[in-house]
Motif scaffolding. Structure first.
Motif, PDB file in Angstrom:
ATOM      1  N   ALA A   1       5.614  -8.498  -3.580  1.00 29.07           N
ATOM      2  CA  ALA A   1       3.725  -8.228  -3.283  1.00 29.07           C
ATOM      3  C   ALA A   1       3.712  -7.394  -4.300  1.00 29.07           C
ATOM      4  CB  ALA A   1       3.671  -7.697  -2.198  1.00 29.07           C
ATOM      5  N   THR A   2       2.458  -7.882  -5.652  1.00 26.62           N
ATOM      6  CA  THR A   2       2.040  -7.565  -6.374  1.00 26.62           C
ATOM      7  C   THR A   2       1.323  -6.375  -5.725  1.00 26.62           C
ATOM      8  OG1 THR A   2       0.489  -8.861  -6.501  1.00 26.62           O
ATOM      9  CG2 THR A   2       2.944  -9.858  -8.269  1.00 26.62           C
ATOM     10  N   GLU A   3       1.016  -6.744  -4.656  1.00 30.60           N
ATOM     11  CA  GLU A   3      -0.495  -5.531  -4.183  1.00 30.60           C
ATOM     12  C   GLU A   3       0.148  -5.454  -2.414  1.00 30.60           C
ATOM     13  OE1 GLU A   3      -4.183  -5.677  -5.910  1.00 30.60           O
ATOM     14  OE2 GLU A   3      -3.726  -7.671  -6.480  1.00 30.60           O
ATOM     15  N   GLU A   4      -0.772  -4.922  -1.737  1.00 30.93           N
ATOM     16  CA  GLU A   4      -0.919  -5.183  -0.634  1.00 30.93           C
ATOM     17  C   GLU A   4      -2.492  -4.201  -0.007  1.00 30.93           C
ATOM     18  OE1 GLU A   4       1.744  -3.084   1.853  1.00 30.93           O
ATOM     19  OE2 GLU A   4       2.629  -1.976   0.413  1.00 30.93           O
ATOM     20  N   ILE A   5      -3.482  -4.760   0.759  1.00 32.01           N
ATOM     21  CA  ILE A   5      -4.456  -4.845   0.784  1.00 32.01           C
ATOM     22  C   ILE A   5      -4.996  -5.004   1.792  1.00 32.01           C
ATOM     23  CG2 ILE A   5      -7.033  -6.261   0.753  1.00 32.01           C
ATOM     24  CD1 ILE A   5      -6.342  -7.209  -1.966  1.00 32.01           C
ATOM     25  N   SER A   6      -5.707  -3.615   2.323  1.00 25.74           N
ATOM     26  CA  SER A   6      -6.421  -3.962   3.758  1.00 25.74           C
ATOM     27  C   SER A   6      -8.091  -3.610   3.747  1.00 25.74           C
ATOM     28  CB  SER A   6      -5.508  -2.036   4.478  1.00 25.74           C
ATOM     29  OG  SER A   6      -6.353  -2.158   5.470  1.00 25.74           O
TER      30      SER A   6
ATOM     31  N   LYS B   1      -7.694  -1.272  -0.287  1.00 23.90           N
ATOM     32  CA  LYS B   1      -8.765  -0.780   1.575  1.00 23.90           C
ATOM     33  C   LYS B   1      -9.674  -1.759   0.158  1.00 23.90           C
ATOM     34  CE  LYS B   1     -10.282   1.789   3.747  1.00 23.90           C
ATOM     35  NZ  LYS B   1     -11.129   2.862   4.894  1.00 23.90           N
ATOM     36  N   LEU B   2     -10.134  -3.228   0.642  1.00 23.99           N
ATOM     37  CA  LEU B   2     -10.677  -4.422   0.595  1.00 23.99           C
ATOM     38  C   LEU B   2     -12.112  -3.447   0.150  1.00 23.99           C
ATOM     39  CD1 LEU B   2     -10.961  -7.105  -0.600  1.00 23.99           C
ATOM     40  CD2 LEU B   2     -11.432  -7.590   1.298  1.00 23.99           C
TER      41      LEU B   2
END
Length: 214
Positions: A104-109, A70-71
């Motif tokens: 992807a190096t990371e996933e963000i929501s 989560k951002l």
């Protein structure tokens, strides 16, 4: 002032399909089409190769996804020190899982809700990160005192007139006593956070005076 540069890339430009299709049915069935991996891999690889300012081995490749981290302001601050970011916006029923696993190096929501695509989430990242770049926001103090930057919600703010209809600005702010103003701002910030976002209180260090306020 060229403090930031934003480049948009149409994923269909990287489709190997003659009709420029970028999605297909999901193996195992299920509703919704899934974005194919090839155009996304090809697009990201082209961006890494074509932009001289990008370090291909160290640029974050971020997939906007409801299953991502989560951002929050801490993450925004971490992203703001990166020289470049690559943001992948999903669509349809989702993205082939090989994108998240191997590209992807990371996933963000941006929250626990579903959007039709990642564009709005990408805009949120662009805006929140950009304002931390030196020179983007006119007042550096504004950025430093923002809600969440200090760990607390920002204290209430007022401007002229000092009395609007029957509502008056708190007398402490009109006193001219800088010490009392800072004391009021701290107290109100703590109270506002405790009442509206009590989950944040446990994340910050409180003085004995702060605890008395609560």
């Amino acid at each position: 002032k060229n403090k930031i540069a934003i480049h948009r890339h149409d994923i269909r430009d990287y489709s190997e399909d003659k009709n420029k299709n970028i999605d297909d049915y999901s193996f195992g069935g299920g509703a919704g089409m899934i974005m194919k991996p090839a155009p996304i891999f090809k697009g990201v690889e082209a961006i890494k190769n074509n932009f001289s300012e990008i370090d291909p081995d160290n640029v974050p490749v971020i997939l906007l996804s409801p299953q991502g981290k989560k951002l929050d302001q801490k993450l925004v601050e971490e992203l703001s020190v990166k020289k470049s970011l690559i943001l992948i916006c999903g669509r349809y029923g989702g993205v082939d899982d090989r994108v998240s696993k191997y590209l992807a190096t990371e996933e963000i929501s941006v929250g626990d809700f579903i959007l039709s695509g990642g564009e709005v989430a990408a805009m949120a990242i662009i805006e929140s990160v950009s304002r931390l770049i030196d020179g983007v926001v006119g007042s550096k103090e504004s950025v430093e005192k923002d809600s969440f930057t200090t760990g607390l919600l920002q204290h209430p703010q007022y401007t002229r007139p000092s009395k609007f209809r029957e509502w008056e600005v708190p007398y402490e702010l009109l006193s001219g006593n800088h010490k009392e103003i800072l004391k009021w701002q701290r107290r109100e910030s703590i109270l506002k956070t405790f009442l509206q976002r009590p989950d944040l209180i446990n994340e910050i260090s409180l003085t004995s005076d702060d605890k008395k306020i609560i």
